[in-house]
Structures are given as structure tokens and as C-alpha cells.
Write a protein that holds these residues in place. Structure first.
Motif, PDB file in Angstrom:
ATOM      1  N   LEU A  46      35.612  44.847  29.559  1.00 55.03           N
ATOM      2  CA  LEU A  46      36.207  45.296  28.230  1.00 55.03           C
ATOM      3  C   LEU A  46      35.893  46.462  27.610  1.00 55.03           C
ATOM      4  O   LEU A  46      34.424  47.043  28.168  1.00 55.03           O
ATOM      5  CB  LEU A  46      35.792  43.963  27.393  1.00 55.03           C
ATOM      6  CG  LEU A  46      35.871  42.561  27.800  1.00 55.03           C
ATOM      7  CD1 LEU A  46      35.612  41.609  26.655  1.00 55.03           C
ATOM      8  CD2 LEU A  46      37.490  42.378  28.262  1.00 55.03           C
ATOM      9  N   ARG A  47      36.388  47.062  26.934  1.00 60.40           N
ATOM     10  CA  ARG A  47      36.375  48.243  26.179  1.00 60.40           C
ATOM     11  C   ARG A  47      35.262  47.917  25.255  1.00 60.40           C
ATOM     12  O   ARG A  47      35.592  47.276  24.291  1.00 60.40           O
ATOM     13  CB  ARG A  47      37.557  48.994  25.602  1.00 60.40           C
ATOM     14  CG  ARG A  47      37.361  50.385  25.024  1.00 60.40           C
ATOM     15  CD  ARG A  47      37.978  50.530  23.748  1.00 60.40           C
ATOM     16  NE  ARG A  47      39.314  50.293  23.630  1.00 60.40           N
ATOM     17  CZ  ARG A  47      40.301  49.812  22.739  1.00 60.40           C
ATOM     18  NH1 ARG A  47      39.653  49.750  21.440  1.00 60.40           N
ATOM     19  NH2 ARG A  47      41.523  49.783  22.883  1.00 60.40           N
ATOM     20  N   ASP A  48      34.006  48.696  25.335  1.00 57.58           N
ATOM     21  CA  ASP A  48      33.061  48.662  24.232  1.00 57.58           C
ATOM     22  C   ASP A  48      32.482  47.252  23.725  1.00 57.58           C
ATOM     23  O   ASP A  48      32.240  47.072  22.775  1.00 57.58           O
ATOM     24  CB  ASP A  48      33.423  49.330  22.792  1.00 57.58           C
ATOM     25  CG  ASP A  48      33.896  50.619  23.195  1.00 57.58           C
ATOM     26  OD1 ASP A  48      33.356  51.622  23.975  1.00 57.58           O
ATOM     27  OD2 ASP A  48      34.734  51.396  22.545  1.00 57.58           O
ATOM     28  N   SER A  49      32.500  46.442  24.738  1.00 58.38           N
ATOM     29  CA  SER A  49      32.062  45.199  24.751  1.00 58.38           C
ATOM     30  C   SER A  49      31.462  44.587  25.930  1.00 58.38           C
ATOM     31  O   SER A  49      31.641  45.089  27.327  1.00 58.38           O
ATOM     32  CB  SER A  49      33.379  44.254  24.007  1.00 58.38           C
ATOM     33  OG  SER A  49      32.952  42.779  23.767  1.00 58.38           O
ATOM     34  N   ASP A  50      30.655  43.509  25.864  1.00 50.85           N
ATOM     35  CA  ASP A  50      30.417  42.845  27.056  1.00 50.85           C
ATOM     36  C   ASP A  50      31.355  42.265  28.045  1.00 50.85           C
ATOM     37  O   ASP A  50      32.314  41.598  27.538  1.00 50.85           O
ATOM     38  CB  ASP A  50      29.419  41.826  26.768  1.00 50.85           C
ATOM     39  CG  ASP A  50      27.801  42.240  25.953  1.00 50.85           C
ATOM     40  OD1 ASP A  50      27.683  43.332  26.251  1.00 50.85           O
ATOM     41  OD2 ASP A  50      27.476  41.489  25.237  1.00 50.85           O
ATOM     42  N   ALA A  51      30.957  42.505  29.198  1.00 47.24           N
ATOM     43  CA  ALA A  51      32.158  41.934  30.179  1.00 47.24           C
ATOM     44  C   ALA A  51      32.027  40.177  30.249  1.00 47.24           C
ATOM     45  O   ALA A  51      30.940  39.775  29.881  1.00 47.24           O
ATOM     46  CB  ALA A  51      31.640  42.322  31.686  1.00 47.24           C
ATOM     47  N   ILE A  52      33.222  39.898  30.359  1.00 44.32           N
ATOM     48  CA  ILE A  52      33.394  38.456  30.737  1.00 44.32           C
ATOM     49  C   ILE A  52      33.299  37.913  32.043  1.00 44.32           C
ATOM     50  O   ILE A  52      34.147  38.351  33.032  1.00 44.32           O
ATOM     51  CB  ILE A  52      34.644  37.853  29.862  1.00 44.32           C
ATOM     52  CG1 ILE A  52      34.898  38.208  28.597  1.00 44.32           C
ATOM     53  CG2 ILE A  52      35.001  36.516  30.351  1.00 44.32           C
ATOM     54  CD1 ILE A  52      36.069  37.974  27.835  1.00 44.32           C
ATOM     55  N   THR A  53      32.624  37.093  32.428  1.00 40.10           N
ATOM     56  CA  THR A  53      32.301  36.680  33.766  1.00 40.10           C
ATOM     57  C   THR A  53      32.691  35.030  33.982  1.00 40.10           C
ATOM     58  O   THR A  53      32.039  34.369  33.105  1.00 40.10           O
ATOM     59  CB  THR A  53      31.085  37.028  34.391  1.00 40.10           C
ATOM     60  OG1 THR A  53      31.035  38.516  34.575  1.00 40.10           O
ATOM     61  CG2 THR A  53      30.767  36.428  35.828  1.00 40.10           C
ATOM     62  N   PHE A  54      33.268  34.373  34.593  1.00 44.05           N
ATOM     63  CA  PHE A  54      33.465  33.065  34.927  1.00 44.05           C
ATOM     64  C   PHE A  54      33.658  32.780  36.331  1.00 44.05           C
ATOM     65  O   PHE A  54      34.303  33.572  36.919  1.00 44.05           O
ATOM     66  CB  PHE A  54      34.662  32.651  33.946  1.00 44.05           C
ATOM     67  CG  PHE A  54      36.274  32.995  34.122  1.00 44.05           C
ATOM     68  CD1 PHE A  54      36.907  32.644  35.071  1.00 44.05           C
ATOM     69  CD2 PHE A  54      36.539  34.501  33.585  1.00 44.05           C
ATOM     70  CE1 PHE A  54      38.277  33.267  35.460  1.00 44.05           C
ATOM     71  CE2 PHE A  54      37.589  34.939  33.995  1.00 44.05           C
ATOM     72  CZ  PHE A  54      38.548  34.363  34.563  1.00 44.05           C
ATOM     73  N   MET A  55      33.509  31.565  36.852  1.00 43.93           N
ATOM     74  CA  MET A  55      33.773  31.103  37.908  1.00 43.93           C
ATOM     75  C   MET A  55      35.011  30.099  38.058  1.00 43.93           C
ATOM     76  O   MET A  55      35.046  29.269  37.121  1.00 43.93           O
ATOM     77  CB  MET A  55      32.656  30.279  38.595  1.00 43.93           C
ATOM     78  CG  MET A  55      31.533  31.280  39.179  1.00 43.93           C
ATOM     79  SD  MET A  55      30.723  32.401  37.893  1.00 43.93           S
ATOM     80  CE  MET A  55      29.582  31.107  37.088  1.00 43.93           C
ATOM     81  N   VAL A  56      35.676  30.029  39.237  1.00 49.38           N
ATOM     82  CA  VAL A  56      36.841  29.181  39.324  1.00 49.38           C
ATOM     83  C   VAL A  56      36.401  28.621  40.908  1.00 49.38           C
ATOM     84  O   VAL A  56      35.948  29.363  41.628  1.00 49.38           O
ATOM     85  CB  VAL A  56      38.166  30.006  39.339  1.00 49.38           C
ATOM     86  CG1 VAL A  56      39.297  28.978  39.532  1.00 49.38           C
ATOM     87  CG2 VAL A  56      38.407  30.580  37.930  1.00 49.38           C
ATOM     88  N   GLY A  57      36.463  27.228  40.609  1.00 46.97           N
ATOM     89  CA  GLY A  57      36.268  26.444  42.087  1.00 46.97           C
ATOM     90  C   GLY A  57      37.475  25.718  42.603  1.00 46.97           C
ATOM     91  O   GLY A  57      38.420  25.491  41.854  1.00 46.97           O
ATOM     92  N   ALA A  58      37.390  25.648  43.952  1.00 46.83           N
ATOM     93  CA  ALA A  58      38.368  24.811  44.871  1.00 46.83           C
ATOM     94  C   ALA A  58      37.646  23.792  45.403  1.00 46.83           C
ATOM     95  O   ALA A  58      37.115  24.213  46.464  1.00 46.83           O
ATOM     96  CB  ALA A  58      39.430  25.713  45.472  1.00 46.83           C
ATOM     97  N   ALA A  59      37.824  22.583  45.117  1.00 41.79           N
ATOM     98  CA  ALA A  59      36.798  21.530  45.624  1.00 41.79           C
ATOM     99  C   ALA A  59      36.997  21.206  47.123  1.00 41.79           C
ATOM    100  O   ALA A  59      36.202  21.239  47.825  1.00 41.79           O
ATOM    101  CB  ALA A  59      36.989  20.178  45.023  1.00 41.79           C
ATOM    102  N   GLU A  60      38.273  21.506  47.495  1.00 43.98           N
ATOM    103  CA  GLU A  60      38.468  21.180  48.917  1.00 43.98           C
ATOM    104  C   GLU A  60      38.728  22.450  50.022  1.00 43.98           C
ATOM    105  O   GLU A  60      38.958  22.469  50.982  1.00 43.98           O
ATOM    106  CB  GLU A  60      39.736  20.306  49.226  1.00 43.98           C
ATOM    107  CG  GLU A  60      41.042  20.927  48.555  1.00 43.98           C
ATOM    108  CD  GLU A  60      42.292  19.849  48.776  1.00 43.98           C
ATOM    109  OE1 GLU A  60      41.882  18.867  49.560  1.00 43.98           O
ATOM    110  OE2 GLU A  60      43.304  20.148  48.121  1.00 43.98           O
TER     111      GLU A  60
END
Length: 482
Positions: free
Chosen positions: A297-311
Motif C-alpha cells: 500500500l502507498r504510505d501504509s503497512d502492507a496487508i498480508t493474508f493466507m488462503v488455503g485449499a484443503a484438498e
């Protein structure tokens, strides 16, 4: 001597930015993106003097040229879109191309961050001839939508000189390649400035004139590096190259030409990264189980997230659906400038045997449903329940990961209500006892001793209750049957 092919990418960062273009009003498809490319003049600038190192065709038609100063370019084109040169982004894109070409050509090397040298001779046994080999590579390069020049030579350095000078020649004729190389100007060899000036004072203007000078005389007047370079150009001396080895895990980054203020506009750049991931996984016969997405992001902390696929999954469309569900839960504090994608967990894909006549064919599996729920609600919001070998009702079950199978498998389960109260409530109404007692005297080993007689009863309003009578404290409701 081995035949080499050199691929030179003169505008790799610019091509990458335009491919990932997602202007808010140009989101529909690739055709819309191309239309936007045709309207916007874009340049890449580098160095303290802000010299133009890359520019698109729109900028060129308005008079902008390579190595021009930014001030002069802005005067010619007031609506110029300016982007700083990013060496890391360029290298990532070059590695992505090399990684894909690696499955079609075994020996390749990344050169100076703008080109790839491929050793052709060993591959001719597989492809039959140079024309077929080049046809296969050209089809694969078309997938990336980048501009390039290609040239062959009997040394990687000779092929590089031709390709970087804009000469496209694809031949295994040694005499033709030698003539093409000899016809190039002296400055195309990228010699040290002092060496080039000394040679030009001697009247040497072309590569042919340089080759015509006696080697012994050159060694006496210049240092041995010049003689060594001539020998490398002619294929008489080896060129030190570090051959490319593909990474074990996928990790890619995409800088955006336009800042995105709405997460809905992220679909196209994210799709590009997921397509890259799909190619990576398919090439290695892998399934990804968890990926990490970072939004810069501009002049802000980055956003980090996880996405899972169970199979496990490799298809970009399936991952995009899961990512879209997760993105719908986010809120932006600043515009998005770049997107990164990294595979955290992957395993080899083993095709599961399925019954052709099974009624479950085409139904949503447990793992697929779990992936959708976790993407929509968050990983901590979806839990499973496992049975524990403890006779105390409060401890007979506990939370666990969804679909997790415990080690305790009782042969028979006692009659228990579907709804167990978090805290037993004192019985304050008349009921009719229908079943019981079931005596539970246990817990002496850990200090949480329990002594109760449990009954099943029916209340006046028709509810079926699970009651217990404690030793000294009376009657309590502990659960309600559905």
C-alpha cells in the motif's frame, strides 16, 4: 563449437507493467487493457539524470527516444506516465520466463538482467532442427506478451551482441553469423570506454576492422582482456556462465502501473499471478495447499493474508474464487501499488481413483467446502469437534481442526443431547422423568471430581431435558435434546 541462442528483452519492466494494467475504467478484459495501452504514453526512467531506458510506442510516436532526459520527454508529451526503473521487478520477470523455458531447453543462463542465453546444440537431437526448436520457443514466449529480439551465434557473446543490437538472425550457418557479427559497429561490443576510445583513434569503427587486427599487436598495445573478448566472440574461448536452476517454491511480485483504490479492481493482476502459479505447479505436478498474498500500500503497512485449499489445487480459476472470498473481508487504508504471491505449502499431485458410476461425482467434497468456508469466514471461524475418552460431559468433546480425525473411536455412544449448556442451570419447573438414572462418579484422578445421577425428562411445554441430581446441591438442567 556449440550453437547458442540469445533472447534480449529491451523493455521487460514496461511490458510487465502494461500486461498487469488495471485502470479503474478499463477492467473488462485483455482487449480493454490493450486499448488503454494505446492511449497512454509510458516511460521508464533510471539513474540520477532520469534518463529514459524504456518507452512504449505511444511515447515514441510523440518524439520520445531512449536515453533522452525526462525534462525533454515531458516537454514533448505533457501527459507522460513516468515509472522509476525497478531492477528487482525486471529480474523477477526474467526469472519467470527462464523458469517456463526451462522445460523446453535444458541449458540456459540469465545475462545482465535483460537477456537469456540458451545452448541450442544439445537440443537439436530432440527437436530435429533449429527451425522446429525456435518455433516451439516462440510459441512459449508469446504467452508472456513481452517484446524481444533473438539471434544465434557460435558463442553466447556473439549471439548477445547481435540480439542487443536489434539484429534478428536465426541460422546455424557459421559464415552468415560471422558476417552479421563483423558488420556491427564497434560500440555494440560494450567495451570499456578507454579501450573503445583508443581503438577509434586507430580508425577501428566496426567489429570486422577489430577482427582484422593482429592478435599479438592487440595484446601488446592493450591489455589481455580485449584479446580474450575477441576469442570469446569467435567461439575460441569459453564464456563463464551460471546455468539457471528453477526454484523449489513459487514466489512472484507484480507492480501496478495504476494505484488501485478498490479491491474489486485487483482481479486482473491477481489472475496474472495465479496463472503464473498454475504454470509453475503444473510443470512440477504439484498441488498448492496454502498461499500467501501481500498487498503493498502507498504510505501504509502492507496487508498480508493466507488462503488455503484443503484438498490442494493448482488451477488459477479455483484459487481466484477462494481469493475473492477472502478479499471481500478486507478493508483498504490506502491504495494498492503492488501485489505479491507466494506458495507456502505444496505437495505432489497424486490422482485419486474415483468410481465412474459413483453418485458423488460432481458433488462438492468436504475439503472443497472447508476451503470456501475458511476463505469467506476466516480460518479461526471454522472448527471441528472431536470425541474424547472422558466420561465427564464437559470434557467428552473438544474443538479441533475441521475434518480432523481423532484416535478415539468408541464402539457405542451413550444417549446425549445435541445442545449442552455451557453452565448447568438449576431446575425450577415440574418435569416427568422418563429415563435414568445414569450414574457418573469420576474425575478423582485430576482433582475435578464429579458425582451426578443423570436423567432424561420431559417438561410441561414438551421440551426433552437432560437433568442431573448432584449429591448435595439439588437438580440441574445440563442439556436439551433437539
Amino acid at each position: 563449437m556449440a550453437l547458442w541462442l540469445y533472447l534480449h528483452f529491451p523493455a521487460l519492466q514496461l511490458d510487465t507493467l502494461l500486461t498487469g494494467l488495471t485502470a479503474p475504467d478499463k477492467l473488462a478484459d485483455t482487449a480493454s487493457a490493450k486499448a488503454c495501452h494505446a492511449e497512454q504514453a509510458v516511460v521508464i526512467v533510471a539513474g540520477q539524470k532520469n534518463r529514459i531506458v524504456q518507452c512504449n510506442q505511444v511515447a515514441k510516436t510523440q518524439g520520445v527516444e531512449l536515453d533522452m532526459g525526462l525534462g525533454a520527454a515531458a516537454a514533448l508529451c505533457p501527459q507522460l506516465q513516468v515509472v522509476a526503473y525497478d531492477e528487482t521487478l525486471t529480474l523477477h520477470k526474467l526469472q519467470e520466463i527462464a523458469q517456463w523455458l526451462y522445460q523446453f531447453s535444458a541449458d540456459l543462463s540469465l545475462c545482465e538482467g535483460t537477456g537469456i542465453a540458451l545452448r541450442v546444440t544439445p537440443m537439436l537431437n530432440l527437436y530435429g532442427n533449429l527451425q522446429h526448436y525456435w518455433q516451439v520457443l516462440r510459441e512459449q514466449l508469446a504467452l508472456f506478451g513481452v517484446s524481444y529480439t533473438a539471434a544465434t551465434g557460435y558463442s553466447p557473446l556473439a549471439a548477445q551482441v547481435l540480439a542487443r543490437n536489434g539484429i534478428t538472425v536465426l541460422s546455424d550457418d557459421a559464415k552468415q553469423l560471422q558476417a552479421q557479427l563483423a558488420a556491427q559497429p564497434l560500440h555494440s561490443l560494450a567495451l570499456p570506454v578507454l579501450q573503445q576510445e583508443q581503438l577509434m583513434r586507430l580508425g577501428v569503427q566496426t567489429v570486422a576492422q577489430l577482427f582484422a587486427l593482429p592478435r599479438a599487436e592487440l595484446a601488446r598495445r592493450f591489455d589481455l582482456s580485449l584479446v580474450q573478448r575477441i576469442a570469446q566472440l569467435l567461439g575460441e574461448a569459453p564464456v563463464k556462465l551460471e546455468f539457471y536452476q528453477p526454484p523449489e517454491q513459487f514466489n512472484s511480485h507484480l507492480a501496478l502501473l495504476f494505484e488501485l483504490e478498490n479491491l474489486a479492481w485487483l482481479e486482473r493482476p491477481l489472475s496474472l499471478l495465479l496463472e503464473q502459479q498454475a504454470r509453475f505447479l503444473r510443470l512440477r505436478n504439484l498441488l498448492a495447499y496454502e498461499i500467501e498474498i501481500t498487498l503493498t500500500l502507498r504510505d501504509s503497512d502492507a496487508i498480508t493474508f493466507m488462503v488455503g485449499a484443503a484438498e490442494g489445487e493448482y488451477r488459477s480459476a479455483a484459487w481466484l474464487r477462494l481469493c475473492s472470498l477472502r478479499l471481500s473481508q478486507l478493508r483498504l487504508s490506502a491504495p494498492i501499488q503492488a501485489v505479491s504471491l507466494k506458495v507456502l505449502q505444496s505437495r505432489t499431485h497424486h490422482n485419486a481413483e474415483q468410481d465412474l458410476f459413483s453418485n458423488a461425482v460432481g458433488a462438492l467434497s468436504e475439503q472443497a467446502l472447508l476451503s470456501i468456508l475458511e476463505a469467506k469466514l476466516g480460518r479461526g471461524a471454522v472448527q471441528g469437534v472431536s470425541i474424547q475418552p472422558d466420561p465427564r460431559p464437559e470434557l467428552a468433546s473438544q474443538w479441533c481442526r475441521p475434518l480432523q480425525r481423532g484416535n478415539y473411536h468408541p464402539t457405542a455412544l451413550p444417549l446425549r443431547p445435541a445442545w449442552l449448556l455451557a453452565t448447568p442451570e438449576r431446575l425450577q419447573e415440574s418435569v416427568a422423568i422418563l429415563h435414568g438414572p445414569e450414574r457418573i462418579y469420576t474425575g478423582w484422578w485430576d482433582g475435578a471430581e464429579l458425582a451426578r445421577d443423570y436423567f432424561i425428562a420431559r417438561a410441561a411445554d414438551g421440551r426433552w431435558l437432560w437433568l442431573f441430581k448432584a449429591r448435595d446441591s439439588g437438580w440441574f438442567i445440563h442439556g436439551i435434546f433437539s
